[in-house]
Design an enzyme around this catalytic site. Structure first.
Site, PDB file in Angstrom:
ATOM      1  N   PHE A 291       1.909  -4.119  -1.296  1.00  0.00           N
ATOM      2  CA  PHE A 291       1.460  -3.022  -2.160  1.00  0.00           C
ATOM      3  C   PHE A 291       0.006  -3.150  -2.578  1.00  0.00           C
ATOM      4  CE2 PHE A 291       0.805  -4.075  -6.627  1.00  0.00           C
ATOM      5  CZ  PHE A 291       1.241  -5.374  -6.700  1.00  0.00           C
ATOM      6  N   LYS A 292      -0.606  -4.323  -2.386  1.00  0.00           N
ATOM      7  CA  LYS A 292      -2.015  -4.475  -2.752  1.00  0.00           C
ATOM      8  C   LYS A 292      -2.907  -3.486  -1.989  1.00  0.00           C
ATOM      9  CE  LYS A 292      -1.382  -8.208  -5.385  1.00  0.00           C
ATOM     10  NZ  LYS A 292       0.019  -8.601  -5.189  1.00  0.00           N
ATOM     11  N   ASP A 293      -2.461  -3.052  -0.810  1.00  0.00           N
ATOM     12  CA  ASP A 293      -3.249  -2.080  -0.036  1.00  0.00           C
ATOM     13  C   ASP A 293      -3.425  -0.770  -0.800  1.00  0.00           C
ATOM     14  OD1 ASP A 293      -3.636  -3.618   2.340  1.00  0.00           O
ATOM     15  OD2 ASP A 293      -1.623  -3.098   3.027  1.00  0.00           O
TER      16      ASP A 293
END
Ligand SMILES: *Cc1c(COP(=O)(O)O)cnc(C)c1O
Length: 471
Positions: free
Chosen positions: A119-121
């Site tokens: 989810f960091k993207d």
């Protein structure tokens, strides 16, 4: 007090001793100069009708509305939209963050459809484009330094590789991240990227990076900037999927409950942000692994460092949850003096007793659940058998916590923070014979890796960065 969606949006520090800054200031600074974290002076607010209208929009359109609300005059509506369309075109699902139904009213929110499968993207793809715009306009170049528990590093490398205005230095804990996580950072060959493999754990990496920012001479010398989860723009970007998920399940007419696997508390705090902006949320469960400082804090009222343990969900092997300071500030009624003394005290002693009123306010929105390593692996196997869903260990921590919520009519959304293909070792351990694979991970294996081993020592890291910034 509600804030209109036009006009300047100012950011203040949780410790109250830094001058307010505009959105660009909060973006580029990371930490405020008084050691606090930036929050909007006033929460932007969406009406019920505005939230309802999100139902007919694409992910990028909703993201643009949220970004514009936080950026104010720093960005036009058209610029916000173009930036978000471009950022989420890198995702491999047209919904960017699709919901998957598990049973009658339980859902998974897939946040791992971006280039590095976690989810960091979602935040980093937006952040890199914001940096490019702001630094390009100013004709400046900055050195971004970030500590990673595994996924921030890859997402940042992928988002900033080849960036003209940014050099990027990543610190990761040697041997504490998965092979796939490491390869996302170490295989790109762009000259503006450097990876340091630190002999220590994530908390060591994070405290070195915090120390770099406190050294103002060094900070100016290399034009230091930070994209760790304390960066306000990351939190802003992450609040978007709370809106899209809730609206897809009937918000604002219906409340939704969220379960968020948590380490540095950025993702969970983003849920609080969405709620402050007007999204009706029934509650957020903070799900931790055995590194349970946040679950303990919410259950017992004592926020105290424990012994760090390595688990199969390494992105959550964190004892000091940086963003917790933002929640404390909010829950104290925005008492900056109290927040400053509480977190200065915590830095000195490693423990903090939450004042009764603060704890009570936190519990109005959050509860906490700690999930053991055995439960994590058992949950992966259980969901695979019962629903056919293959989940990664971080998501499994969330599902195990969600399983403890009594059944009701309220939809429960568990944030799925990484693709199982990012943690094939853990998948194989939990479900013998099952291989988790993804083309985006597979194509990295066998490629040469570039990284520099380094001691967990601030001076050594500074020397490296000076050299890198000169090159
Ligand atoms: C970073 C990360 C988390 C924890 O998110 P925080 O914002 O630090 O709480 C959970 N799962 C995965 C896969 C992550 O990469």
């Amino acid at each position: 007090m509600l804030q209109p969606l036009r006009g300047p949006v100012q950011y203040i520090s949780t410790r109250g001793a830094a001058a307010p800054v505009a959105f660009e200031g909060a973006l580029l600074a990371g930490l405020a100069p008084d050691g606090g974290l930036y929050v909007p002076q006033v929460w932007p607010h969406f009406s019920e009708a505005e939230i309802a209208a999100f139902a007919g929009m694409s992910y990028a359109q909703v993201a643009a509305r949220v970004l514009k609300a936080f950026a104010g005059d720093s960005l036009s509506e058209a610029q916000a939209l173009a930036l978000c369309v471009d950022a989420y075109a890198t995702f491999d699902h047209p919904a960017a963050a699709p919901l998957v139904q598990l049973d009658a009213n339980r859902w998974l929110l897939e946040l791992f459809r971006g280039p590095t499968l976690a989810f960091k993207d979602v935040a980093m793809q937006m952040l890199a484009r914001l940096y490019d715009k702001v630094l390009g306009e100013r004709g400046e170049r900055m050195t971004i330094v970030a500590a990673t528990s595994g996924d921030t590093g890859g997402a940042a490398v992928e988002a900033f590789r080849g960036a003209k205005h940014v050099r990027l230095v990543i610190l990761f804990p040697d041997g504490r991240i998965s092979d796939v996580q490491r390869r996302f950072m170490t295989t790109p060959t762009d000259a503006n990227i450097a990876c340091l493999s630190v002999s220590g754990d994530f908390d060591d990496c994070q405290s070195i990076v915090k120390g770099l920012f406190r050294d103002t001479a060094f900070k100016d010398e290399v034009a230091l900037s930070g994209v760790n989860s304390i960066n306000w723009a990351r939190i802003a970007a992450q609040s978007v999927y709370y809106f899209t998920a809730a609206v897809a399940l009937g918000a604002p007419g219906r409340k939704v409950r969220f379960v968020t696997p948590t380490g540095n508390f950025g993702d969970a705090f983003a849920g609080h942000v969405a709620a402050q902006m007007g999204l009706p949320i029934d509650g957020i469960t903070i799900a931790t692994n055995a590194n349970d400082i946040l679950a303990r804090a919410v259950t017992t009222g004592r926020y105290a460092r424990g012994e760090g343990v390595a688990t199969s969900s390494p992105a959550m092997d964190i004892q000091v949850a940086s963003n917790f300071e933002r929640l404390f500030f909010e829950a104290s009624g925005r008492d900056a003096a109290l927040t400053a003394s509480a977190f200065e005290g915590f830095a000195a002693t490693g423990a903090l007793e939450l004042p009764h009123a603060v704890l009570t306010a936190i519990r109005l929105r959050f509860d906490g659940e700690a999930v053991s390593e055995a439960q994590t692996l058992a949950t992966m196997a259980d969901y695979w058998r019962r629903t056919g869903e293959l989940v990664d260990p971080h998501t499994a921590v969330g599902l195990a916590a969600a399983d403890r919520i009594a059944p009701s009519d309220t939809p429960v959304v568990t944030l799925s923070t990484a693709s199982p293909a990012k943690f094939p070792e853990a998948v194989a351990a939990a479900i013998p014979g099952v291989i988790a694979a993804h083309a985006r991970a597979d194509r990295l294996s066998g490629l040469p890796e570039r990284m520099t081993p380094i001691a967990a020592d601030a001076e050594a890291v500074k020397a490296f960065i000076r050299e890198f910034a000169r090159a």
